[in-house]
Scaffold this active site. Structure first.
Site, PDB file in Angstrom:
ATOM      1  N   PHE A  80       0.955  -1.227   0.086  1.00 14.69           N
ATOM      2  CA  PHE A  80      -0.207   0.148  -0.107  1.00 14.69           C
ATOM      3  C   PHE A  80       0.931   1.444   0.125  1.00 14.69           C
ATOM      4  O   PHE A  80       0.401   2.141  -0.646  1.00 14.69           O
ATOM      5  CB  PHE A  80      -0.635   0.365   1.041  1.00 14.69           C
ATOM      6  CG  PHE A  80       0.050   0.607   2.850  1.00 14.69           C
ATOM      7  CD1 PHE A  80       0.087   1.708   2.548  1.00 14.69           C
ATOM      8  CD2 PHE A  80      -0.182  -0.500   3.284  1.00 14.69           C
ATOM      9  CE1 PHE A  80       0.410   2.232   4.085  1.00 14.69           C
ATOM     10  CE2 PHE A  80       0.861  -0.122   4.324  1.00 14.69           C
ATOM     11  CZ  PHE A  80       0.747   1.504   4.817  1.00 14.69           C
TER      12      PHE A  80
ATOM     13  N   LYS B 155      -1.018  -7.013  -9.351  1.00 11.65           N
ATOM     14  CA  LYS B 155      -1.869  -6.792  -8.529  1.00 11.65           C
ATOM     15  C   LYS B 155      -1.657  -5.893  -7.428  1.00 11.65           C
ATOM     16  O   LYS B 155      -0.371  -6.574  -6.467  1.00 11.65           O
ATOM     17  CB  LYS B 155      -1.842  -8.682  -7.429  1.00 11.65           C
ATOM     18  CG  LYS B 155      -2.982  -9.169  -6.939  1.00 11.65           C
ATOM     19  CD  LYS B 155      -3.104  -8.551  -6.484  1.00 11.65           C
ATOM     20  CE  LYS B 155      -3.090  -8.366  -4.518  1.00 11.65           C
ATOM     21  NZ  LYS B 155      -2.935  -7.788  -3.798  1.00 11.65           N
TER      22      LYS B 155
ATOM     23  N   GLU C  55      -5.091  -4.270  -2.626  1.00  8.17           N
ATOM     24  CA  GLU C  55      -6.757  -3.847  -2.502  1.00  8.17           C
ATOM     25  C   GLU C  55      -6.532  -2.536  -1.041  1.00  8.17           C
ATOM     26  O   GLU C  55      -7.866  -2.051  -1.804  1.00  8.17           O
ATOM     27  CB  GLU C  55      -7.178  -5.174  -1.979  1.00  8.17           C
ATOM     28  CG  GLU C  55      -6.722  -5.329  -0.768  1.00  8.17           C
ATOM     29  CD  GLU C  55      -5.724  -6.054  -0.552  1.00  8.17           C
ATOM     30  OE1 GLU C  55      -4.818  -5.909  -1.001  1.00  8.17           O
ATOM     31  OE2 GLU C  55      -5.536  -6.998   0.278  1.00  8.17           O
ATOM     32  N   ARG C  56      -5.472  -1.977  -0.300  1.00  8.77           N
ATOM     33  CA  ARG C  56      -5.956  -0.888  -0.126  1.00  8.77           C
ATOM     34  C   ARG C  56      -5.895   0.224  -0.993  1.00  8.77           C
ATOM     35  O   ARG C  56      -6.119   1.688  -0.372  1.00  8.77           O
ATOM     36  CB  ARG C  56      -5.211  -1.118   1.245  1.00  8.77           C
ATOM     37  CG  ARG C  56      -4.939  -1.995   2.095  1.00  8.77           C
ATOM     38  CD  ARG C  56      -4.723  -2.010   3.468  1.00  8.77           C
ATOM     39  NE  ARG C  56      -3.494  -2.251   4.031  1.00  8.77           N
ATOM     40  CZ  ARG C  56      -2.397  -2.579   4.666  1.00  8.77           C
ATOM     41  NH1 ARG C  56      -2.546  -1.995   5.956  1.00  8.77           N
ATOM     42  NH2 ARG C  56      -1.375  -3.417   4.226  1.00  8.77           N
TER      43      ARG C  56
ATOM     44  N   SER D  88       5.229  -7.382   3.704  1.00  8.11           N
ATOM     45  CA  SER D  88       5.210  -7.511   4.908  1.00  8.11           C
ATOM     46  C   SER D  88       5.837  -8.861   4.607  1.00  8.11           C
ATOM     47  O   SER D  88       6.189  -9.449   3.977  1.00  8.11           O
ATOM     48  CB  SER D  88       4.404  -7.925   5.722  1.00  8.11           C
ATOM     49  OG  SER D  88       3.549  -8.407   4.992  1.00  8.11           O
TER      50      SER D  88
ATOM     51  N   CYS E 123       9.894   1.209   3.743  1.00  9.23           N
ATOM     52  CA  CYS E 123      10.495   0.856   4.298  1.00  9.23           C
ATOM     53  C   CYS E 123      12.105   1.066   4.155  1.00  9.23           C
ATOM     54  O   CYS E 123      13.354   0.055   4.869  1.00  9.23           O
ATOM     55  CB  CYS E 123      11.020  -0.607   3.246  1.00  9.23           C
ATOM     56  SG  CYS E 123      11.113  -0.727   1.251  1.00  9.23           S
TER      57      CYS E 123
ATOM     58  N   GLU F  53       9.412  -4.495  13.484  1.00 14.36           N
ATOM     59  CA  GLU F  53       8.523  -3.373  12.549  1.00 14.36           C
ATOM     60  C   GLU F  53       7.683  -2.116  12.641  1.00 14.36           C
ATOM     61  O   GLU F  53       6.594  -3.068  13.285  1.00 14.36           O
ATOM     62  CB  GLU F  53       8.294  -3.824  10.961  1.00 14.36           C
ATOM     63  CG  GLU F  53       8.420  -2.936  10.466  1.00 14.36           C
ATOM     64  CD  GLU F  53       7.773  -2.861   8.564  1.00 14.36           C
ATOM     65  OE1 GLU F  53       7.053  -3.832   9.165  1.00 14.36           O
ATOM     66  OE2 GLU F  53       8.701  -2.349   7.285  1.00 14.36           O
TER      67      GLU F  53
END
Ligand code: NAD
Length: 491
Positions: free
Chosen positions: A151, A175, A178-179, A228, A283, A384
């Site tokens: 995201f 792909k 979805e957020r 993640s 990240c 994290e």
């Protein structure tokens, strides 16, 4: 309910997935629903894989110099629509407008580098490996390849992969998270205008079920993943079980060492941008500052001031330096981790909880937070957080600091602030991380270098971007040849 239903782009056609229920896409600054996204099931993945395979069989035969022409057009379209794309990214992801522009610029950079495919994908050869016999190495595309993205960089991360995949002759399916599916939908509208043949570039929205269908589809040959560590590991394992290639970038916990000889004002400014920029959802965010010797007091005082005065708000408003985190769930997860840090013995020097932004009371805002004296053996030193929280730790010497840097499983980034070349060189050589910053707070490689995560931050061998990307998306073919006219001379 939203009137904007996100579409898939399959075989050059926009399609609404009939699947229900759909997920709401929120503006994290207002909690307003912006759109709805369907989670595409296996039959939609299959339609994309079949179309991608058919397109690949033609596309791989198109000369590389022709394959990059639509990428040049895409670059021009991205430049022309930069402002509009940046607004979409800010609205669905929360970061400031300047941060959104920055990420799109880094994405465009990858389109530019991939236009070098005619040189980047060259092979090599030797004449006369034996008398009259020559040997060549060619790079050929793999087939249908996929990227599954997170995201936090809705526009940039798809572009870490897409341009290299198609420039080298593959067909590609994205792909997205979805957020944040809106930036990808707009990106594919531009792709549609850029003139790629149908099926070469496709967009399939969805979640875990969609990803599993992609992982198990026999026509799909390779996966690029960013997200993640838990999911990176899962995708790497399942791809390997299916005999596929994968490059999977995972989470991070990035340490930064601050030496007493660092230029403290500059260091503080850069550290604040690294730790709190994009609300800490990068990240490559600095998440642990390890002060050495006398740096402790000087840095702690300054960073506390800067953190407390950072302007938090809606990313499209003037002067805002930090937006919200992505969701209500994320906000409460981060608050829980701050609480856990305090339970483990850390001090909460600047507390960003329980604060609201005027006019945006429903937004998922968390203000900059600073934890001090974080115990190295505690959970919080290793977990994290992925939010605007900077943990402070202390070391007596550079040796101890390097040990602390290396005592962790993640290896995305490690930085040092110092004015001493020898200390910097030693750190560069010994620190366990694939991206190193020397007086740099976000050591994000330019598109012409590999994005080199190590350890739990990366599973695979070839990284994203540039030459690594080209190698990942191609397989080598070696040809050894002898021609009859030479035979008489040879025998
Ligand atoms: P995430 O792992 O939740 O999701 C990433 C992608 O995986 C999404 O497309 C999602 O739909 C899919 N996914 C989620 N759960 C899945 C499952 N169980 N099975 C299959 N697919 C699944 O990550 P996120 O929250 O979107 O992104 C934040 C994470 O990404 C952070 O950990 C951050 O450090 C990491 N990240 C890493 C890099 C890097 O370069 N190493 C860059 C950006 C973000």
């Amino acid at each position: 309910m939203s009137e904007h239903q996100i579409r898939n782009y399959i075989n050059g056609q926009w399609q609404f997935s009939p699947t229900v229920p759909r997920l709401d896409v929120h503006n994290p600054a207002t909690a307003q629903v912006l759109a709805e996204v369907a989670l595409s099931p296996a039959n939609e993945v299959d339609a994309a894989a079949q179309a991608g395979h058919a397109a690949f069989l033609e596309w791989r035969r198109v000369p590389v110099a022709e394959r990059i022409q639509p990428l040049f057009r895409l670059k021009a379209l991205l430049e022309a629509h930069l402002d509009e794309l940046a607004r979409i990214v800010t609205n669905e992801c929360g970061k400031t407008y300047a941060e959104s522009v920055g990420e799109i610029r880094r994405g465009i950079e990858n389109v530019e580098v991939a236009c070098g495919a005619p040189i980047l994908m060259q092979g090599y050869n030797n004449e006369d490996i034996a008398r009259g016999i020559d040997e060549h190495m060619f790079r050929q595309p793999l087939g249908v390849v996929v990227a599954i993205t997170p995201f936090n960089f809705p526009a940039m991360i798809p572009l870490w992969f897409l341009p290299y995949a198609v420039a080298t002759g593959n067909s590609f399916i994205l792909k997205p998270s979805e957020r944040v599916p809106m930036a990808s939908e707009r990106l594919f509208e531009l792709i549609d205008q850029a003139g790629f043949p149908p099926g070469v570039l496709q967009l399939v929205n969805g979640g875990k079920e969609t990803v599993d269908a992609l992982l198990d589809h026999p026509l799909i040959r390779a996966y690029s993943f960013v997200g993640s560590t838990t999911v990176a590991r899962y995708i790497y394992r399942r791809a390997a079980e299916n005999g596929k290639r994968a490059q999977c970038q995972g989470g991070a916990k990035n340490p930064v060492v601050i030496m007493p000889d660092a230029e403290m004002d500059m260091t503080t400014r850069i550290m604040a941008d690294s730790a709190f920029g994009c609300a800490g959802q990068r990240c490559l965010a600095a998440s642990v500052a390890i002060t050495v010797g006398e740096a402790r007091d000087a840095f702690t005082e300054r960073i506390a001031d800067v953190a407390a005065s950072r302007k938090v708000g809606y990313g499209l408003d003037q002067g805002v330096e930090m937006g919200p985190v992505i969701s209500a769930a994320s906000k409460s997860r981060i608050e829980g981790l701050i609480e856990q840090g305090a339970r483990e013995g850390a001090g909460v020097l600047v507390d960003g909880r329980q604060r609201a932004v005027d006019g945006f009371e429903d937004g998922y805002f968390l203000f900059p937070t600073i934890l001090t004296d974080v115990p190295p053996e505690g959970e919080i030193a290793r977990t994290e957080i992925f939010g605007p929280v900077l943990s402070l730790m202390h070391a007596a010497t550079i040796e101890d600091a390097i040990q602390m840097v290396n005592a962790r499983a993640y290896g995305n980034m490690a930085c040092i602030f110092t004015s001493d070349g020898e200390t910097a060189r030693r750190f560069r050589n010994e620190a366990f991380a694939g991206n190193i910053g020397i007086n740099i707070g976000v050591a994000a490689p330019m598109a012409f270098f590999p994005f080199s995560g190590w350890g739990e931050s990366f599973f695979g061998d070839l990284h994203a971007q540039a030459r690594h990307g080209v190698e990942f998306y191609t397989q080598t073919k070696v040809v050894i040849e002898r021609w009859p006219r030479h035979w008489s001379r040879q025998f």
